[in-house]
Design an enzyme around this catalytic site. Structure first.
Site, mmCIF file in Angstrom:
data_model
loop_
_atom_site.group_PDB
_atom_site.id
_atom_site.type_symbol
_atom_site.label_atom_id
_atom_site.label_comp_id
_atom_site.label_asym_id
_atom_site.label_seq_id
_atom_site.Cartn_x
_atom_site.Cartn_y
_atom_site.Cartn_z
ATOM 1 N N SER A 26 0.824 -1.209 0.000
ATOM 2 C CA SER A 26 0.000 0.000 0.000
ATOM 3 C C SER A 26 0.856 1.256 0.000
ATOM 4 C CB SER A 26 -0.885 0.037 1.240
ATOM 5 O OG SER A 26 -1.543 -1.171 1.410
ATOM 6 N N CYS A 27 2.114 1.107 0.304
ATOM 7 C CA CYS A 27 3.032 2.244 0.267
ATOM 8 C C CYS A 27 3.129 2.784 -1.156
ATOM 9 C CB CYS A 27 4.422 1.830 0.704
ATOM 10 S SG CYS A 27 4.577 1.564 2.463
ATOM 11 N N LEU A 28 3.552 4.026 -1.258
ATOM 12 C CA LEU A 28 3.647 4.646 -2.569
ATOM 13 C C LEU A 28 5.079 5.122 -2.804
ATOM 14 C CD1 LEU A 28 1.629 5.521 -4.879
ATOM 15 C CD2 LEU A 28 1.818 7.809 -3.937
#
Lengths: 160, 206
Positions: A26-28
């Site tokens: 979910s990190c960007l």
């Protein structure tokens, strides 16, 4: 030469340099690049927005604050603010069953925050590979400005 | 309480609490797969959130992750990680003959989630009766991907309140034969506020 960008970190480097962010869920990953000077940066961000009160941790943890910080440092280092471009990857929803609700998943909110922040700064978003339920590893090549995205599970690799 | 301020006695308490919970979970797993399950001594790690994927064998290692939220009197997450080959062996034990590699379909996903559910329930019910608290596991969720990508969901939740993660990790090994062992890591990641609840109950004021 290559350097790793770990979680909640944002790195600014100059070409030739390969910046890598491993295992994004979910990190960007947000890459900013100035083709003129070969200056660029990659951030590995966790949360969409920095809270106004008592933010915990570095700016690099938050998508909005991290982008502002990267732009500031790039300009300080001599990048041309007007020729900056941006690319983003990540923001997946790894556990699909989690958010079958009206509220966006954290990954989607991260991507949305990045788009809004970049739009507010007037930096064009020229490439993205976001969403889905795949983990990604990102390599951002400051010699060319190309962002390579690797997936472990289905061997889909693409360059944006 | 901030994770950084924990003293050695408190860390020992956490280890022991987790050991008891894990003992029950191992018994459940052993009955499920029909082989003895050994536990390693648990270790408690307090680490920067950004270092967590490295503790799991590197951010790009392929893992099956099953995660549940702890609901009820205390809050936190449980993360159960199986390396790819162990997940495959586990499925062979549970479902009989499997294809050569790990294949994710409705049946295998459901079986692995159920393993997560059984382990977490056994763990939390032991923990709950020890602490005299009601601890309820949420519905399990599963992802099969790079370790970094699998855990960052839990890290994001944690990072809203803290820059550190407290991991109570227990490794377990099924002992059928050394080259057919099912290995897994069991992580308890309490929310910062929940830590006080654990410690207060066992008489260690924070």
């Amino acid at each position: 030469m290559s350097e790793r960008v770990s979680i909640a970190q944002a790195r600014i480097e100059r070409a030739p340099m390969l910046l890598k962010a491993y295992g994004l869920g979910s990190c960007l990953a947000v890459g900013l690049y100035d083709p003129q000077s070969g200056l660029g940066g990659l951030g590995h961000m966790l949360l969409p927005k920095r809270p106004k009160h008592n933010p915990i941790g570095t700016d690099g943890k938050y998508v909005d604050a991290g982008i502002y910080q990267m732009v500031d440092v790039l300009v300080q280092e001599g990048a041309d603010r007007e020729s900056l471009i941006a690319k983003i990857a990540g923001g997946a929803n790894m556990f699909e069953s989690v958010h079958q609700t009206l509220i966006d998943s954290i990954g989607a909110r991260n991507s949305k925050s990045a788009r809004e922040t970049l739009a507010a700064l007037g930096i064009p978003l020229v490439g993205e590979d976001v969403g889905g339920n795949r983990g990604r590893t990102v390599e951002f090549d400051l010699a060319t400005g190309i962002m390579m995205v690797y997936c472990a599970r289905d061997d889909c690799n693409l360059s944006i | 309480m901030p994770f950084r301020k924990l003293n050695n006695v408190q860390l020992d308490i956490l280890k022991e609490v987790s050991n008891i919970g894990m003992g029950h979970a191992a018994t459940a797993l052993s009955q499920l797969i029909g082989q003895p399950v050994m536990l390693r001594i648990p270790h408690v790690t307090i680490t920067e959130i950004s270092q967590v994927p490295d503790h799991l064998g590197g951010p790009e290692k392929l893992m099956v992750g099953i995660t549940l939220r702890i609901l009820g009197d205390a809050r936190g997450s449980i993360m159960l990680l199986f390396p790819q080959e162990s997940a495959h062996r586990l499925l062979c034990c549970l479902l009989g003959k499997q294809e050569k590699g790990l294949v994710m379909n409705e049946l295998t996903v459901s079986a692995l989630k159920e393993v997560g559910n059984i382990l977490a329930s056994a763990y939390l019910s032991a923990l709950g009766s020890l602490l005299n608290k009601t601890l309820i596991p949420s519905v399990p969720m599963l992802a099969y991907d790079m370790a970094g990508a699998v855990v960052d969901y839990v890290l994001i939740e944690l990072s809203e309140n803290s820059d550190l993660a407290l991991m109570v990790e227990t490794d377990f090994i099924g002992e059928a034969s050394p080259d057919f062992a099912v290995k897994g890591h069991f992580f308890l990641l309490p929310d910062p506020a929940t830590l006080d609840i654990f410690l207060n109950v066992v008489g260690e004021e924070s």
